[in-house]
Design a protein around this motif. Structure first.
Motif, short mmCIF file in Angstrom:
data_model
loop_
_atom_site.label_atom_id
_atom_site.label_comp_id
_atom_site.label_asym_id
_atom_site.label_seq_id
_atom_site.Cartn_x
_atom_site.Cartn_y
_atom_site.Cartn_z
N MET A 88 0.79 -1.22 0.00
CA MET A 88 0.00 0.00 0.00
C MET A 88 0.83 1.28 0.00
O MET A 88 0.38 2.31 -0.49
CB MET A 88 -0.95 0.00 1.21
N LEU A 89 2.05 1.23 0.54
CA LEU A 89 2.88 2.43 0.55
C LEU A 89 3.19 2.93 -0.86
O LEU A 89 3.06 4.13 -1.13
CB LEU A 89 4.17 2.21 1.34
N PRO A 90 3.58 2.08 -1.81
CA PRO A 90 3.82 2.60 -3.17
C PRO A 90 2.57 3.21 -3.79
O PRO A 90 2.66 4.21 -4.51
CB PRO A 90 4.31 1.38 -3.95
N LEU A 91 1.40 2.63 -3.52
CA LEU A 91 0.17 3.19 -4.08
C LEU A 91 -0.15 4.54 -3.45
O LEU A 91 -0.65 5.45 -4.14
CB LEU A 91 -0.99 2.22 -3.87
N ALA A 92 0.12 4.69 -2.16
CA ALA A 92 -0.12 5.98 -1.50
C ALA A 92 0.78 7.06 -2.09
O ALA A 92 0.35 8.20 -2.31
CB ALA A 92 0.12 5.85 0.00
N GLY B 210 1.76 4.80 11.57
CA GLY B 210 0.68 5.73 11.84
C GLY B 210 0.96 7.12 11.29
O GLY B 210 0.06 7.79 10.76
N LEU B 211 2.21 7.55 11.38
CA LEU B 211 2.58 8.88 10.87
C LEU B 211 2.46 8.97 9.36
O LEU B 211 2.38 10.08 8.80
CB LEU B 211 4.01 9.22 11.31
N THR B 212 2.43 7.84 8.66
CA THR B 212 2.28 7.85 7.21
C THR B 212 0.95 8.49 6.80
O THR B 212 0.84 9.01 5.68
CB THR B 212 2.36 6.41 6.65
N ALA B 213 -0.03 8.49 7.68
CA ALA B 213 -1.32 9.12 7.39
C ALA B 213 -1.17 10.61 7.10
O ALA B 213 -2.01 11.21 6.41
CB ALA B 213 -2.28 8.92 8.56
N PHE B 214 -0.09 11.21 7.61
CA PHE B 214 0.09 12.66 7.46
C PHE B 214 1.20 13.01 6.47
O PHE B 214 1.58 14.17 6.35
CB PHE B 214 0.41 13.26 8.83
N ALA B 215 1.72 12.02 5.76
CA ALA B 215 2.82 12.25 4.81
C ALA B 215 2.28 12.40 3.40
O ALA B 215 1.45 11.60 2.95
CB ALA B 215 3.80 11.08 4.86
N ARG C 245 -8.09 0.68 2.04
CA ARG C 245 -7.74 1.89 1.29
C ARG C 245 -8.84 2.26 0.31
O ARG C 245 -9.19 3.43 0.16
CB ARG C 245 -6.43 1.65 0.54
N ASP C 246 -9.41 1.27 -0.39
CA ASP C 246 -10.47 1.56 -1.35
C ASP C 246 -11.74 2.06 -0.67
O ASP C 246 -12.43 2.95 -1.19
CB ASP C 246 -10.80 0.29 -2.17
N LEU C 247 -12.05 1.49 0.50
CA LEU C 247 -13.31 1.82 1.17
C LEU C 247 -13.23 3.04 2.07
O LEU C 247 -14.19 3.82 2.17
CB LEU C 247 -13.79 0.62 1.99
N ALA C 248 -12.08 3.21 2.76
CA ALA C 248 -12.01 4.27 3.78
C ALA C 248 -10.89 5.27 3.57
O ALA C 248 -10.86 6.30 4.24
CB ALA C 248 -11.86 3.62 5.17
N GLY C 249 -9.96 4.97 2.67
CA GLY C 249 -8.90 5.93 2.37
C GLY C 249 -7.61 5.66 3.13
O GLY C 249 -7.54 4.83 4.06
N ASN C 250 -6.56 6.40 2.74
CA ASN C 250 -5.23 6.19 3.30
C ASN C 250 -5.15 6.50 4.79
O ASN C 250 -4.48 5.81 5.54
CB ASN C 250 -4.21 7.07 2.55
N THR C 251 -5.84 7.56 5.24
CA THR C 251 -5.72 7.96 6.64
C THR C 251 -6.17 6.85 7.58
O THR C 251 -5.50 6.51 8.56
CB THR C 251 -6.53 9.24 6.91
#
Length: 406
Positions: free
Chosen positions: A233-237, A291-296, A359-365
């Protein structure tokens, strides 16, 4: 090869395994970029790409189970050789596959072949290295894995420009080269066992009755569900934030670079620490990083999150490996390594599948904050189980398999 830490040399056979692993990992291009390859070159959706990577995990679950059995029954060396050479051939098969069904089948078989080496290699290290040196040995081995990962992540990002098939060829070639090195320089390490231990060794039920060990495996599954998001999921984000694949390669390479630069210092630190108590702290740090990835949303911020969870990984991985070796009876090291490996293989399926769905249903955060919560739960579990694990390591299970607490 000179000793990197401590005064006592690690055995020569260990360094051959170290070198073979480094060679293999330097060419480990495909799994790093498989999500990007499937979505950009084969037209897969994120969910479908996650499913294919998940099938690799399903195959891996079969592979580590069979590999653990073969390592104890057939031998460590032939099991490792079968895995490496079959994995090389199947990597090429995945590279030439075009239809969704062909790609899925190739990923499934590749997972089974490639991951069956893990129990054999882990058992070899436990066979070769005395107990008091295992924390240092596993930390040094982990250093080789990440040195190769750092190199492969950067090289693959640019090699992909020449065509993604180049990645498959390079990965297959280095896997075969690692197999040749093992065939040339490694002798069989499986220890002789007493007749009553031979009987117990054949029973997977013995492992499945070991509640302390199974709790350890289940806790690791939670950690693995979080850790493996960096491969799926990180590369897709990052792509969703408009960043190219080369940027992902450089950012994720920081994981390997940091480990290469600092793991030997960590080894010295861990030599004086109790693995069962290091793991809860390390797992919490991993959760914070994800968790901090939500804000990157920029390369610099993504790089910062990678550095945080990498710090936790540097503490968690060698501690986990040393604790696994301590919990495993000598006569069943392959089986215990294989069952532990199932936690990673189950996560290989569940992490991209669940990650893609969330990710598809609720998003990256929601995805990244959820990762933080799962890791914190695993940290709490590890802390509560620490005393039971330490009691088991203090009285090695190989002394009497029948006394494993039910």
């Amino acid at each position: 090869m000179a000793e990197l830490t401590g005064k006592r040399r690690l055995p020569g056979q260990f360094w051959v395994l170290w070198t073979a692993t480094l060679v293999n990992r330097v060419g480990g291009f495909v799994i790093i970029f498989l999500t990007i390859y499937l979505t950009t070159q084969r037209g897969f959706s994120p969910t479908a790409a996650g499913l294919v990577i998940g099938l690799y995990g399903v195959g891996g679950a079969v592979g580590v189970t069979a590999g653990g059995h073969l390592a104890d029954r057939w031998g460590r060396r032939p099991t490792a050789l079968l895995s490496l050479f079959a994995g090389s051939a199947l990597m090429l098969a995945l590279g030439v596959a075009r239809g969704p069904a062909e790609i899925a089948a190739a990923a499934l078989l590749l997972g089974a072949a490639a991951e069956s080496a893990r129990p054999a290699l882990g058992a070899m290290i436990a066979d070769i290295v005395p107990g008091e040196d295992r924390m240092r040995a596993f930390s040094t081995y982990y250093w080789a894995i990440n040195l190769g990962f750092a190199v492969s992540a950067v090289v693959a990002g640019f090699a992909a420009r020449a065509g993604y098939f180049t990645l498959f060829v390079g990965d297959a070639a280095t896997t075969a080269a690692a197999g040749l090195l093992v065939a040339w320089r490694i002798r069989e390490t499986k220890p002789a066992v007493a007749p009553h231990e031979e009987h117990e060794r054949g029973r997977l039920a013995t492992v499945l009755r070991d509640r302390v060990f199974l709790g350890f495996v289940a806790c690791n599954l939670l950690v693995a569900l979080v850790m493996l998001q960096h491969m799926s999921m990180l590369p897709l984000a990052m792509i969703a934030d408009g960043l190219p694949s080369e940027t992902f390669g450089v950012v994720i390479a920081l994981n390997g670079v940091m480990i290469v630069a600092g793991q030997m210092a960590v080894s010295r630190l861990l030599a004086r620490r109790r693995p069962a108590l290091v793991m809860p702290f390390a797992t919490a740090v991993i959760g914070l990083g994800f968790g901090l990835t939500a804000f990157a949303h920029t390369p610099l911020l993504y790089a910062g999150t990678v550095l945080v969870w990498t710090a936790g990984e540097m503490l968690q991985a060698p501690s986990s490996a040393a604790l696994l070796a301590g919990l495993s009876p000598v006569s069943m090291r392959g089986r215990y390594q294989g069952v532990f490996g199932l936690s990673w293989q189950a996560a290989s399926f569940l992490a991209p599948t669940l990650g893609g769905a969330v990710r598809d249903l609720a998003g990256n955060t929601v995805l990244w904050l959820g990762c933080c919560c799962v890791a914190l739960a695993a940290a709490a579990w590890s802390l509560l189980a620490a005393s039971a694990r330490e009691r088991r390591v203090a009285v090695p299970a190989e002394k009497d398999l029948a006394k494993i607490k039910l």
